[in-house]
Structures are given as C-alpha cells and as structure tokens.
Design an enzyme around this catalytic site. Structure first.
Site, PDB file in Angstrom:
ATOM      1  N   THR A   1      -0.446 -13.379  -7.497  1.00 38.33           N
ATOM      2  CA  THR A   1       0.611 -13.919  -8.359  1.00 38.33           C
ATOM      3  C   THR A   1       1.034 -12.887  -9.393  1.00 38.33           C
ATOM      4  O   THR A   1       2.227 -12.737  -9.680  1.00 38.33           O
ATOM      5  CB  THR A   1       0.132 -15.205  -9.052  1.00 38.33           C
ATOM      6  OG1 THR A   1      -0.278 -16.141  -8.056  1.00 38.33           O
ATOM      7  CG2 THR A   1       1.223 -15.816  -9.902  1.00 38.33           C
TER       8      THR A   1
ATOM      9  N   HIS B   1       3.326 -10.563  -7.738  1.00 40.50           N
ATOM     10  CA  HIS B   1       4.658 -11.175  -7.618  1.00 40.50           C
ATOM     11  C   HIS B   1       5.418 -11.079  -8.938  1.00 40.50           C
ATOM     12  O   HIS B   1       6.620 -10.825  -8.958  1.00 40.50           O
ATOM     13  CB  HIS B   1       4.557 -12.640  -7.190  1.00 40.50           C
ATOM     14  CG  HIS B   1       4.083 -12.841  -5.793  1.00 40.50           C
ATOM     15  ND1 HIS B   1       4.505 -12.088  -4.724  1.00 40.50           N
ATOM     16  CD2 HIS B   1       3.205 -13.735  -5.282  1.00 40.50           C
ATOM     17  CE1 HIS B   1       3.917 -12.503  -3.622  1.00 40.50           C
ATOM     18  NE2 HIS B   1       3.117 -13.503  -3.935  1.00 40.50           N
TER      19      HIS B   1
ATOM     20  N   CYS C   1      -4.269 -10.771  -9.687  1.00 41.10           N
ATOM     21  CA  CYS C   1      -4.052 -11.744  -8.625  1.00 41.10           C
ATOM     22  C   CYS C   1      -2.771 -11.401  -7.867  1.00 41.10           C
ATOM     23  O   CYS C   1      -1.893 -10.701  -8.376  1.00 41.10           O
ATOM     24  CB  CYS C   1      -3.923 -13.126  -9.274  1.00 41.10           C
ATOM     25  SG  CYS C   1      -3.559 -14.456  -8.119  1.00 41.10           S
TER      26      CYS C   1
ATOM     27  N   GLU D   1      -7.500 -14.410 -13.726  1.00 37.25           N
ATOM     28  CA  GLU D   1      -8.806 -14.211 -13.097  1.00 37.25           C
ATOM     29  C   GLU D   1      -9.645 -13.405 -14.080  1.00 37.25           C
ATOM     30  O   GLU D   1      -9.451 -12.201 -14.221  1.00 37.25           O
ATOM     31  CB  GLU D   1      -8.648 -13.454 -11.779  1.00 37.25           C
ATOM     32  CG  GLU D   1      -7.840 -14.213 -10.752  1.00 37.25           C
ATOM     33  CD  GLU D   1      -7.628 -13.425  -9.465  1.00 37.25           C
ATOM     34  OE1 GLU D   1      -8.099 -12.268  -9.359  1.00 37.25           O
ATOM     35  OE2 GLU D   1      -6.984 -13.968  -8.561  1.00 37.25           O
TER      36      GLU D   1
END
Length: 169
Positions: free
Chosen positions: A39, A42, A37, A61
C-alpha cells in the site's frame, strides 16, 4: 524528531517535527521499525492521492516501545513493546457482517491519518497489541502483514496436507 512525509508526485521528504504529548486515550510510541507495505508503494506511485491527505506521514507495519501515556489509558506501561493494529473503526455505527475490520467508514491508520514513519508516533491505545518482552522488534514489525496472511489461510479453510499457491506480495 525526524519524520518521513509523502508530498505527492513520487516524492518523500525527511523533516524535523515536534514531539507531541499524547492526548487522552492515546499513547506515544518510540518507533523501532517501520516496514514498507505494498500500500505504501501504491501511495508512492500516486495511486492513492485521492485518499491520502498530502502531505502525510505514512506507514503502518511497525513495532516500538511505549514512551508516554495519555490521560485515561489503562493496561499499558511506559517501556512495554507494542505493535499497532492500524484500523480505526470509531466512525462506524455497526460493523458489517459482525467484523470490526469490515466497515464502510473504516479508517486505515497510516493512510487516512498519520502513520509510523516517524521517530515518535501517537496512536489511540485501543489499536495497540502488547508484545512479549523477549520479542525481537525487527521481527515484530511484521506482525501486521503476518496477521493478514493468517487471516487469509483461515478464510481459505486450508487443512494440514493441502497445498496452496500465493501469488504476489
């Protein structure tokens, strides 16, 4: 079993880890697929180091098959295909605005707690969503990001014939 651990400073390591029996209220999933993802990207860039407990197995996911069931879990069977709604709202007294996914104390599984980048993953049964037996597990790993997109379209109140632009991931 193998697990991928974020160690900070743009570093991941593949480690060997014991397979754990599911606790009461949990199921153990044999993970089939786990996506990456935005995220997770990040996290890799260190933008969430203040939130992630390093070292941490990340990822949310995913798709997989139930491998074992903990005490008190009903409604699920070993061998069923599942995906996980990675939201843990057990710490909230009352959800904000009546939605269980909006809360000050909401925890995100795979960020605030261990995630799916491991061969076997124990999660609370209330986070599971059963998949049809014929569902392709590769595609099922996209259920969580697809549900976010569907939610956004619903919130945008788009109707047939309207055009929308999606920018970014």
């Amino acid at each position: 079993m193998k697990a991928t651990v974020y160690k900070g400073d743009k570093t991941f390591s593949v480690i060997e880890k014991e397979i754990e029996a599911p606790q009461a209220g949990e199921v153990r999933i044999k993970v089939a697929y786990c996506g990456v993802c935005g995220t997770d990207v990040h996290i890799y860039h260190g933008m969430m180091d203040q939130r992630v407990s390093i070292p941490q197995i990340i990822g949310h996911e995913m798709s997989g098959v139930i491998d074992a069931i903990g005490e008190g879990v009903t409604g699920f069977s070993v061998g069923e295909k599942v995906t996980v709604r990675p939201l843990d709202n057990r710490l909230q007294a009352e959800s904000d605005k009546g939605f269980g996914h909006i809360a000050k104390k909401l925890k995100f599984i795979g960020i605030d707690s261990p995630g799916a980048m491991q061969q076997y993953w124990n999660v609370q049964a209330f986070t599971l969503h059963k998949l049809n037996e014929e569902t392709d597990l590769k595609l099922a790993a996209l259920v969580e990001p697809l549900s976010v997109a569907c939610h956004d379209v619903r919130r945008g109140r788009l109707v047939k014939g309207e055009t929308a632009v999606v920018l970014g991931g």
